[in-house]
Write a protein that holds these residues in place. Structure first.
Motif, PDB file in Angstrom:
ATOM      1  N   UNK A 107       0.879  -1.138  -0.113  1.00 13.95           N
ATOM      2  CA  UNK A 107       0.189  -0.167   0.006  1.00 13.95           C
ATOM      3  C   UNK A 107       0.845   1.341   0.020  1.00 13.95           C
ATOM      4  N   UNK A 108       0.387   2.398  -0.552  1.00 11.75           N
ATOM      5  CA  UNK A 108       1.278   3.494  -0.622  1.00 11.75           C
ATOM      6  C   UNK A 108       1.891   3.899   0.654  1.00 11.75           C
ATOM      7  N   UNK A 109       0.945   3.842   1.818  1.00 13.43           N
ATOM      8  CA  UNK A 109       1.581   4.376   3.178  1.00 13.43           C
ATOM      9  C   UNK A 109       2.647   3.450   3.719  1.00 13.43           C
ATOM     10  N   UNK A 110       3.066   2.251   3.035  1.00 12.98           N
ATOM     11  CA  UNK A 110       4.184   1.361   3.354  1.00 12.98           C
ATOM     12  C   UNK A 110       5.312   1.422   2.401  1.00 12.98           C
ATOM     13  N   UNK A 111       5.282   2.500   1.800  1.00 16.52           N
ATOM     14  CA  UNK A 111       6.409   2.461   0.743  1.00 16.52           C
ATOM     15  C   UNK A 111       7.467   3.450   0.991  1.00 16.52           C
ATOM     16  N   UNK A 112       7.444   4.445   1.868  1.00 19.55           N
ATOM     17  CA  UNK A 112       8.278   5.235   2.335  1.00 19.55           C
ATOM     18  C   UNK A 112       8.344   6.473   1.420  1.00 19.55           C
ATOM     19  N   UNK A 113       7.269   6.816   0.781  1.00 18.93           N
ATOM     20  CA  UNK A 113       7.111   8.036  -0.150  1.00 18.93           C
ATOM     21  C   UNK A 113       6.127   8.981   0.377  1.00 18.93           C
ATOM     22  N   UNK A 114       6.301  10.267  -0.065  1.00 14.87           N
ATOM     23  CA  UNK A 114       5.438  11.340   0.155  1.00 14.87           C
ATOM     24  C   UNK A 114       5.237  11.943  -1.253  1.00 14.87           C
ATOM     25  N   UNK A 115       4.064  12.387  -1.513  1.00 12.89           N
ATOM     26  CA  UNK A 115       3.615  12.955  -3.069  1.00 12.89           C
ATOM     27  C   UNK A 115       3.047  14.340  -2.687  1.00 12.89           C
ATOM     28  N   UNK A 116       3.466  15.136  -3.869  1.00 14.91           N
ATOM     29  CA  UNK A 116       2.957  16.630  -3.745  1.00 14.91           C
ATOM     30  C   UNK A 116       2.273  16.632  -5.105  1.00 14.91           C
ATOM     31  N   UNK A 117       1.013  17.072  -5.205  1.00 19.50           N
ATOM     32  CA  UNK A 117       0.191  16.847  -6.369  1.00 19.50           C
ATOM     33  C   UNK A 117       0.038  18.224  -6.927  1.00 19.50           C
ATOM     34  N   UNK A 118      -0.277  18.165  -8.221  1.00 17.35           N
ATOM     35  CA  UNK A 118      -0.686  19.567  -8.978  1.00 17.35           C
ATOM     36  C   UNK A 118      -1.907  20.262  -8.261  1.00 17.35           C
ATOM     37  N   UNK A 119      -2.973  19.449  -7.774  1.00 16.52           N
ATOM     38  CA  UNK A 119      -3.788  20.094  -7.000  1.00 16.52           C
ATOM     39  C   UNK A 119      -3.449  19.866  -5.517  1.00 16.52           C
ATOM     40  N   UNK A 120      -3.291  20.990  -4.850  1.00 19.62           N
ATOM     41  CA  UNK A 120      -2.634  21.160  -3.682  1.00 19.62           C
ATOM     42  C   UNK A 120      -3.262  20.176  -2.725  1.00 19.62           C
ATOM     43  N   UNK A 121      -4.557  19.792  -2.649  1.00 15.39           N
ATOM     44  CA  UNK A 121      -5.356  18.990  -1.980  1.00 15.39           C
ATOM     45  C   UNK A 121      -5.425  19.322  -0.296  1.00 15.39           C
TER      46      UNK A 121
END
Length: 376
Positions: free
Chosen positions: A83-97
């Motif tokens: 799952x995304x939360x277990x990958x050690x990544x953080x993401x910044x989107x085009x839409x600030x969300x």
């Protein structure tokens, strides 16, 4: 260096894509099998036109899109089924969300709150990150009270506060005006120097790619055209696609024919000496063309574009378009026929069928043409 800087730098992970592919059905393959390795702490920009698969590639790394085949390895660990939360990544989107009902501080701290981090620790980390992204004076405000650039900083701060080893950016600057985009590029470059996270930044903007990247991965219809430093990509493009995609204005590409002694245009003009026969595509950057009275290549001026610091001449040469970059104030009569020279050391030669660059084409010591490496 703050504790967060140190933590992120320590967790910066390499990323390896091994035969990764994405297909939505038997007839729709967005990304054919792709193999690439990103170094820990490197700022990689994935560049390409709309629809080339760059955002899909990023989302597969993040876990927001499932891979159809292959492996994604982050920091030596296979993650394609995590799952995304277990990958050690953080993401910044085009839409600030951002959450509109939360303050800047609450938006940045939300992931920590969900993770069970204590209130005191959350406040301490928010303070450090807010100072890092220039928002220390805006913590009580809500997103509606911020400019576009400030909201983007909140989104970046929210990603950094998790101390990720991998930062993923999906066209984060595309909603900003030109001046803000420039300012944010400077800030992102400075931020990366400080925290040293492995960063993957998706964009269709070549200026962002050239100014931010340690290396640029250029995609075309899901395939890697070239993966190299900005300087190498600009001066040694691996294909016609890269040559025409990078540069403003882009590299001139002219159809030429080799007769065994020279490369000629359709009207018979010789543009360079060359020993092989066949059809080729010749490339030269607009700024590399020499305009001089002794030049043997003739071109007719069609249009002159004054950009203040320099001028761009649109010319016609053997029924093909040729752009020439001239310094400001150059004394050129728009009615005249230009005499041009193409410096041999500045020429690029491409195969007419594949579009791939031919290495050492103008090296007189060469024994045979060598093609640029294919990635797939």
């Amino acid at each position: 260096m703050t504790a967060i800087d140190t933590a992120i730098r320590a967790t910066a992970a390499d990323i390896e894509l091994i035969g990764v592919t994405k297909a939505y059905d038997a007839k729709t393959t967005v990304i054919p099998p792709i193999n690439v390795a990103l170094r820990p702490g490197e700022f990689t920009v994935v560049l390409g036109p709309s629809g080339c698969g760059k955002s899909t590639l990023l989302q597969m790394i993040a876990g927001l899109e499932r891979v159809s085949g292959g492996k994604i390895v982050i920091g030596g660990r296979e993650v394609q089924d995590l799952e995304p939360k277990h990958r050690g990544c953080a993401m910044v989107f085009q839409n600030y969300a951002l959450y509109p009902h939360m303050t800047v501080a609450e938006n940045m701290a939300y992931s920590l709150k969900v993770a069970g981090v204590s209130k005191a620790d959350r406040a301490q980390r928010v303070g450090v990150v807010a100072k890092m992204v220039g928002l220390a004076d805006f913590l009580p405000r809500k997103p509606g009270q911020l400019s576009g650039g400030q909201r983007q900083r909140v989104a970046i701060g929210r990603a950094i506060i998790r101390e990720p080893g991998v930062l993923l950016f999906d066209e984060p600057l595309s909603n900003l005006d030109a001046q803000l985009r420039h300012d944010m590029r400077v800030e992102l470059a400075d931020l990366h120097r400080r925290i040293g996270a492995t960063s993957v930044f998706v964009t269709h903007d070549q200026v962002e790619a050239m100014t931010l990247a340690d290396r640029i991965l250029i995609l075309n219809k899901g395939l890697i055209e070239q993966f190299d430093t900005p300087k190498a990509i600009y001066h040694h493009p691996a294909s016609v696609f890269v040559a025409k995609f990078i540069g403003a204005p882009p590299m001139n590409i002219l159809a030429v024919t080799g007769d065994g002694s020279a490369l000629r245009l359709a009207d018979g003009q010789v543009v360079a000496n060359y020993a092989d026969k066949g059809s080729f595509q010749l490339g030269i950057r607009p700024e590399d063309i020499a305009v001089n009275a002794g030049g043997s290549i003739k071109a007719e001026i069609r249009y002159r574009e004054d950009l203040g610091s320099h001028e761009i001449l649109e010319t016609n040469i053997a029924d093909q378009n040729l752009r020439i970059t001239m310094p400001f104030g150059a004394e050129i009569d728009t009615e005249q026929t230009l005499s041009l020279s193409f410096p041999r050391a500045r020429l690029h030669l491409f195969d007419s069928e594949t579009g791939r660059a031919i290495h050492n084409a103008f090296d007189d010591a060469k024994t045979a043409p060598t093609f640029v490496k294919e990635y797939q």
